[in-house]
Design a protein around this motif. Structure first.
Motif, PDB file in Angstrom:
ATOM      1  N   VAL A  98       0.850  -1.297  -0.106  1.00  0.00           N
ATOM      2  CA  VAL A  98       0.411   0.055  -0.135  1.00  0.00           C
ATOM      3  C   VAL A  98       1.103   1.215  -0.006  1.00  0.00           C
ATOM      4  O   VAL A  98       2.024   1.453   0.906  1.00  0.00           O
ATOM      5  N   ILE A  99       0.651   2.294  -1.487  1.00  0.00           N
ATOM      6  CA  ILE A  99       1.376   3.186  -1.153  1.00  0.00           C
ATOM      7  C   ILE A  99       0.445   4.403  -0.468  1.00  0.00           C
ATOM      8  O   ILE A  99      -0.782   4.830  -1.511  1.00  0.00           O
ATOM      9  N   LEU A 100       1.575   5.198   0.000  1.00  0.00           N
ATOM     10  CA  LEU A 100       0.372   6.690   0.941  1.00  0.00           C
ATOM     11  C   LEU A 100       1.931   7.957   0.171  1.00  0.00           C
ATOM     12  O   LEU A 100       2.399   7.965   0.555  1.00  0.00           O
ATOM     13  N   ASP A 101       0.715   7.981  -0.811  1.00  0.00           N
ATOM     14  CA  ASP A 101       1.744   9.196  -2.167  1.00  0.00           C
ATOM     15  C   ASP A 101       1.320  10.270  -1.163  1.00  0.00           C
ATOM     16  O   ASP A 101       0.506  10.904  -1.362  1.00  0.00           O
ATOM     17  N   GLU A 102       2.651  11.371  -0.175  1.00  0.00           N
ATOM     18  CA  GLU A 102       2.550  12.740  -0.170  1.00  0.00           C
ATOM     19  C   GLU A 102       1.568  12.830   0.990  1.00  0.00           C
ATOM     20  O   GLU A 102       1.178  13.752   1.318  1.00  0.00           O
ATOM     21  N   ILE A 103       1.563  11.397   1.817  1.00  0.00           N
ATOM     22  CA  ILE A 103       0.590  11.631   2.526  1.00  0.00           C
ATOM     23  C   ILE A 103       1.463  12.483   3.739  1.00  0.00           C
ATOM     24  O   ILE A 103       1.036  12.933   5.091  1.00  0.00           O
TER      25      ILE A 103
END
Length: 170
Positions: A98-103
């Motif tokens: 799971v990628i949380l981009d720019e979190i």
């Protein structure tokens, strides 16, 4: 066994590195989920490819770059909805990555509570890796991560007035 990976720093390549990892996982027939916290206005190449890629769930939930926003309350609400989707994906056990981009921007602006994020990461299913990207990664996040990579800008075309390049920047 999953890992927590953080890609941070002032340089280019955080999202690119995360999507490279996604491509690697997809090649191994692993299920990948991506939630983009800030991007939203541009029709990026990765967004277009995601719609054609089996095994990849890709959610663009941001309202665009915060420095262009006319209503940060709207951006905060979007970040909270993106976090809800992220929690659902992480806790489901259905995704190996799971990628949380720019979190990290949402954490930096105090739109999301770091303690809650750390709790979700600590209680994730055993085989789930989570990648978190963005500038200003907080020390607490880096402390729990298995891998932290800091992108440092040495030189960038934007500094010379060049605009974003299709296929390279978006």
């Amino acid at each position: 066994m999953g890992q927590i990976l953080v890609y941070t720093g002032q340089g280019k390549g955080k999202t690119t590195a995360a999507l490279g990892l996604a491509f690697r996982a997809l090649g191994r027939r692993q299920k990948v989920g991506v939630v983009q916290f800030i991007k939203g206005k541009w029709m990026t190449g990765e967004r277009q490819q995601a719609s054609r890629t089996e095994g990849l769930d890709f959610y663009v939930m941001g309202e665009g770059f915060t420095w262009e926003s006319e209503d940060l309350t709207r951006d905060q609400k979007a970040a909270q909805k993106a976090w809800e989707k992220s929690c659902e994906m992480i806790q489901s056990g259905a995704y190996q990555v799971v990628i949380l981009d720019e979190i990290t921007y949402a954490i930096h602006y105090n739109w999301l509570a770091l303690d809650e994020i750390l709790q979700v990461l600590a209680s994730r299913p055993e085989g789930t890796s989570v990648v978190l990207t963005g500038r200003h990664a907080p020390q607490g996040l880096m402390d729990v991560a298995d891998c932290v990579t800091e992108m440092n800008k040495v030189k960038h075309p934007f500094d010379r007035g060049q605009k974003a390049l299709v296929g390279v920047d978006f």
